[in-house]
Design a protein around this motif. Structure first.
Motif, PDB file in Angstrom:
ATOM      1  N   PHE A   1       0.861  -1.192   0.000  1.00 33.40           N
ATOM      2  CA  PHE A   1       0.000   0.000   0.000  1.00 33.40           C
ATOM      3  C   PHE A   1       0.893   1.236   0.000  1.00 33.40           C
ATOM      4  N   ILE A   2       0.633   2.121  -0.945  1.00 34.68           N
ATOM      5  CA  ILE A   2       1.419   3.359  -1.024  1.00 34.68           C
ATOM      6  C   ILE A   2       0.498   4.559  -0.854  1.00 34.68           C
ATOM      7  N   LEU A   3       0.786   5.342   0.170  1.00 31.33           N
ATOM      8  CA  LEU A   3       0.028   6.569   0.401  1.00 31.33           C
ATOM      9  C   LEU A   3       0.695   7.676  -0.408  1.00 31.33           C
ATOM     10  N   SER A   4       0.138   7.944  -1.587  1.00 27.23           N
ATOM     11  CA  SER A   4       0.766   8.962  -2.439  1.00 27.23           C
ATOM     12  C   SER A   4       0.582  10.350  -1.848  1.00 27.23           C
ATOM     13  N   LYS A   5      -0.624  10.638  -1.296  1.00 21.14           N
ATOM     14  CA  LYS A   5      -0.818  11.959  -0.657  1.00 21.14           C
ATOM     15  C   LYS A   5      -0.204  11.879   0.751  1.00 21.14           C
ATOM     16  N   GLY A   6       1.122  12.020   0.769  1.00 17.91           N
ATOM     17  CA  GLY A   6       1.886  11.749   1.991  1.00 17.91           C
ATOM     18  C   GLY A   6       1.544  12.637   3.167  1.00 17.91           C
ATOM     19  N   HIS A   7       0.896  13.782   2.896  1.00 15.81           N
ATOM     20  CA  HIS A   7       0.510  14.653   4.027  1.00 15.81           C
ATOM     21  C   HIS A   7      -0.578  13.997   4.879  1.00 15.81           C
ATOM     22  N   GLY A   8      -1.205  12.925   4.355  1.00 11.12           N
ATOM     23  CA  GLY A   8      -2.164  12.168   5.173  1.00 11.12           C
ATOM     24  C   GLY A   8      -1.465  11.219   6.141  1.00 11.12           C
ATOM     25  N   ALA A   9      -0.184  11.465   6.397  1.00 11.73           N
ATOM     26  CA  ALA A   9       0.639  10.587   7.240  1.00 11.73           C
ATOM     27  C   ALA A   9      -0.014  10.191   8.572  1.00 11.73           C
ATOM     28  N   PRO A  10      -0.661  11.107   9.298  1.00  6.53           N
ATOM     29  CA  PRO A  10      -1.252  10.663  10.578  1.00  6.53           C
ATOM     30  C   PRO A  10      -2.213   9.495  10.391  1.00  6.53           C
ATOM     31  N   GLY A  11      -2.979   9.518   9.294  1.00  3.14           N
ATOM     32  CA  GLY A  11      -3.914   8.414   9.016  1.00  3.14           C
ATOM     33  C   GLY A  11      -3.185   7.117   8.738  1.00  3.14           C
ATOM     34  N   LEU A  12      -2.056   7.217   8.028  1.00  4.08           N
ATOM     35  CA  LEU A  12      -1.266   6.005   7.759  1.00  4.08           C
ATOM     36  C   LEU A  12      -0.643   5.482   9.054  1.00  4.08           C
ATOM     37  N   TYR A  13      -0.131   6.379   9.887  1.00  3.55           N
ATOM     38  CA  TYR A  13       0.549   5.945  11.116  1.00  3.55           C
ATOM     39  C   TYR A  13      -0.394   5.210  12.073  1.00  3.55           C
ATOM     40  N   VAL A  14      -1.589   5.770  12.270  1.00  6.16           N
ATOM     41  CA  VAL A  14      -2.501   5.099  13.220  1.00  6.16           C
ATOM     42  C   VAL A  14      -2.901   3.724  12.675  1.00  6.16           C
ATOM     43  N   THR A  15      -2.997   3.617  11.343  1.00  2.14           N
ATOM     44  CA  THR A  15      -3.359   2.335  10.724  1.00  2.14           C
ATOM     45  C   THR A  15      -2.228   1.316  10.891  1.00  2.14           C
ATOM     46  N   LEU A  16      -1.006   1.733  10.611  1.00  4.84           N
ATOM     47  CA  LEU A  16       0.128   0.804  10.716  1.00  4.84           C
ATOM     48  C   LEU A  16       0.353   0.373  12.170  1.00  4.84           C
TER      49      LEU A  16
ATOM     50  N   ASN B   1       8.273   8.218   5.945  1.00  4.82           N
ATOM     51  CA  ASN B   1       9.676   7.981   5.549  1.00  4.82           C
ATOM     52  C   ASN B   1       9.927   6.471   5.613  1.00  4.82           C
ATOM     53  N   MET B   2      10.119   5.853   4.461  1.00  2.00           N
ATOM     54  CA  MET B   2      10.279   4.393   4.414  1.00  2.00           C
ATOM     55  C   MET B   2      11.575   3.909   5.050  1.00  2.00           C
ATOM     56  N   ARG B   3      12.517   4.824   5.276  1.00  2.67           N
ATOM     57  CA  ARG B   3      13.808   4.421   5.855  1.00  2.67           C
ATOM     58  C   ARG B   3      13.727   4.277   7.375  1.00  2.67           C
ATOM     59  N   VAL B   4      12.715   4.878   7.987  1.00  2.00           N
ATOM     60  CA  VAL B   4      12.718   4.886   9.455  1.00  2.00           C
ATOM     61  C   VAL B   4      11.528   4.174  10.090  1.00  2.00           C
ATOM     62  N   LEU B   5      10.518   3.822   9.286  1.00  2.00           N
ATOM     63  CA  LEU B   5       9.319   3.234   9.901  1.00  2.00           C
ATOM     64  C   LEU B   5       8.870   1.994   9.140  1.00  2.00           C
ATOM     65  N   PRO B   6       8.798   0.826   9.824  1.00  2.00           N
ATOM     66  CA  PRO B   6       8.350  -0.382   9.127  1.00  2.00           C
ATOM     67  C   PRO B   6       6.911  -0.242   8.655  1.00  2.00           C
ATOM     68  N   GLY B   7       6.639  -0.798   7.486  1.00  2.00           N
ATOM     69  CA  GLY B   7       5.280  -0.747   6.938  1.00  2.00           C
ATOM     70  C   GLY B   7       5.093   0.387   5.932  1.00  2.00           C
ATOM     71  N   VAL B   8       5.977   1.381   5.998  1.00  2.00           N
ATOM     72  CA  VAL B   8       5.890   2.470   5.015  1.00  2.00           C
ATOM     73  C   VAL B   8       6.592   1.994   3.742  1.00  2.00           C
ATOM     74  N   GLU B   9       5.846   1.912   2.644  1.00  2.00           N
ATOM     75  CA  GLU B   9       6.393   1.337   1.404  1.00  2.00           C
ATOM     76  C   GLU B   9       7.101   2.367   0.537  1.00  2.00           C
TER      77      GLU B   9
ATOM     78  N   SER C   1       3.396   6.300  -9.737  1.00  2.00           N
ATOM     79  CA  SER C   1       4.535   5.788 -10.516  1.00  2.00           C
ATOM     80  C   SER C   1       5.293   4.724  -9.717  1.00  2.00           C
ATOM     81  N   ILE C   2       5.452   4.974  -8.417  1.00  2.00           N
ATOM     82  CA  ILE C   2       6.162   4.000  -7.570  1.00  2.00           C
ATOM     83  C   ILE C   2       5.360   2.700  -7.521  1.00  2.00           C
TER      84      ILE C   2
ATOM     85  N   LEU D   1      -3.125   5.149  -2.944  1.00  2.00           N
ATOM     86  CA  LEU D   1      -4.172   6.137  -2.670  1.00  2.00           C
ATOM     87  C   LEU D   1      -3.660   7.529  -3.047  1.00  2.00           C
ATOM     88  N   ILE D   2      -4.444   8.221  -3.881  1.00  2.00           N
ATOM     89  CA  ILE D   2      -4.072   9.595  -4.263  1.00  2.00           C
ATOM     90  C   ILE D   2      -5.184  10.572  -3.858  1.00  2.00           C
ATOM     91  N   GLY D   3      -4.830  11.843  -3.803  1.00  2.00           N
ATOM     92  CA  GLY D   3      -5.817  12.891  -3.535  1.00  2.00           C
ATOM     93  C   GLY D   3      -6.380  13.429  -4.842  1.00  2.00           C
TER      94      GLY D   3
END
Ligand SMILES: Cc1ncc(C[n+]2csc(CCOP(=O)(O)OP(=O)(O)O)c2C)c(N)n1
Length: 291
Positions: free
Chosen positions: A72-87, A113-121, A132-133, A153-155
């Motif tokens: 799963f790739i969150l393209s609209k990365g500013h939605g990060a809080p939503g991704l974090y609570v899910t992961l 940031n995929m380098r510092v948090l598991p689950g971030v693709e 594209s990714i 997911l895109i905005g």
């Protein structure tokens, strides 16, 4: 091949409970941080809940690099809080980390940031790049003889970006059918309504159909519809698919709605506003439970 879907398969009622919890966490962690994008996170949280907890996606939080995992790739990365609570809910990391959102040295950064948090693709935040990714991952599955699926997911405002359309064309040309795109169609971007900022983007279904995609439009806050459409996409062959999810920025909560047309884009709620929003979330959930 190990299958992990059964571990995260929940009923619609349980999914609604999870979404309620995650929505509350989005408000709490952004209000504590005093920054972030709660309205952008809330508009997509029912979709993320459906993706991660209905059994649609095959993943194992103990093996974030498992080659057969669905991505799963969150393209609209500013939605990060939503991704974090899910992961965190999915078990990728200790939920205690959530309260460190945007603190110096925290892996719960302003954007994923995929380098510092598991689950971030994918590391995202610069709009327009996630599709594209995802297409690269989807094509790699074909080359490597693997069977995983890729979700992006895109905005709707993000769809202003030309790179979205380059990837859209390429995915159709190569008949990539292990790629499902989800459009968080909340009708607003940073500076106003999508149909005013970039009228050519509406209605979105016509655009993606013209580019050769399989399209399906749903209410993105109706958990039944979210799950059934995600499942349905698995049976589409030789064509990439898009779910156009009609959503509300701020999920219809009054502190966001009452503000202005931007629905407080990129701003955290004050503590008082957060209390109001959480009380409204509780009432929304109680109504669902009673239904
Ligand atoms: C390339 C790029 N340009 C501008 C921005 C600043 N920006 C962050 S969010 C946003 C609005 C995005 O709108 P949308 O995709 O509709 O997301 P949502 O409304 O769901 O937050 C903008 C312009 C960015 N992050 N990247």
């Amino acid at each position: 091949m190990p299958q992990t879907t059964d571990l995260n398969r929940h009923s619609i009622g349980e999914l609604q409970r999870i979404s309620h919890k995650l929505s509350q966490q989005i408000i709490e962690i952004t209000t504590k941080a005093g920054s972030g994008h709660p309205s952008s996170s809330l508009s997509m949280i029912d979709i993320l809940t459906g993706l991660y907890f209905s059994g649609v996606m095959n993943y194992d939080p103990k093996r974030p690099d498992w080659p057969e995992r669905d991505r799963f790739i969150l393209s609209k990365g500013h939605g990060a809080p939503g991704l974090y609570v899910t992961l965190a809910e999915a078990g990728y990391f200790d939920p205690a980390l959530l309260s460190t959102l945007r603190e110096t040295d925290s892996p719960i950064e302003g954007h994923p940031n995929m380098r510092v948090l598991p689950g971030v693709e994918a590391s995202t935040g610069s709009l327009g790049q996630g599709l594209s990714i995802g297409l690269g991952h989807a094509l790699a599955a074909r080359v490597d003889g693997r069977h995983y699926r890729v979700y992006v997911l895109i905005g709707d405002g993000e769809s202003d970006e030309g790179q979205i359309w380059e990837a859209t064309m390429a995915a159709a040309k190569y008949q990539v059918d292990n790629l499902t795109l989800i459009l968080d169609y909340n009708k607003f971007q940073q500076t106003g309504p999508v149909e005013e900022v970039m009228p050519a983007l509406t209605p979105p279904g016509d655009k993606w159909r013209a580019f050769g995609w399989y399209t399906h439009e749903i209410d993105g806050h109706d958990m039944n519809k979210v799950v059934s459409s995600l499942e349905m996409m698995k049976s589409v062959v030789n064509q990439p698919q898009i779910i156009i999810a009609n959503t509300k920025k701020g999920k219809g909560l009054s502190p966001f709605e009452a503000n202005d047309t931007n629905r407080l884009h990129g701003k955290a709620l004050s503590e008082d506003q957060a209390k109001t929003a959480i009380a409204e979330l509780d009432a929304m959930y109680a109504k669902l439970e009673g239904a």
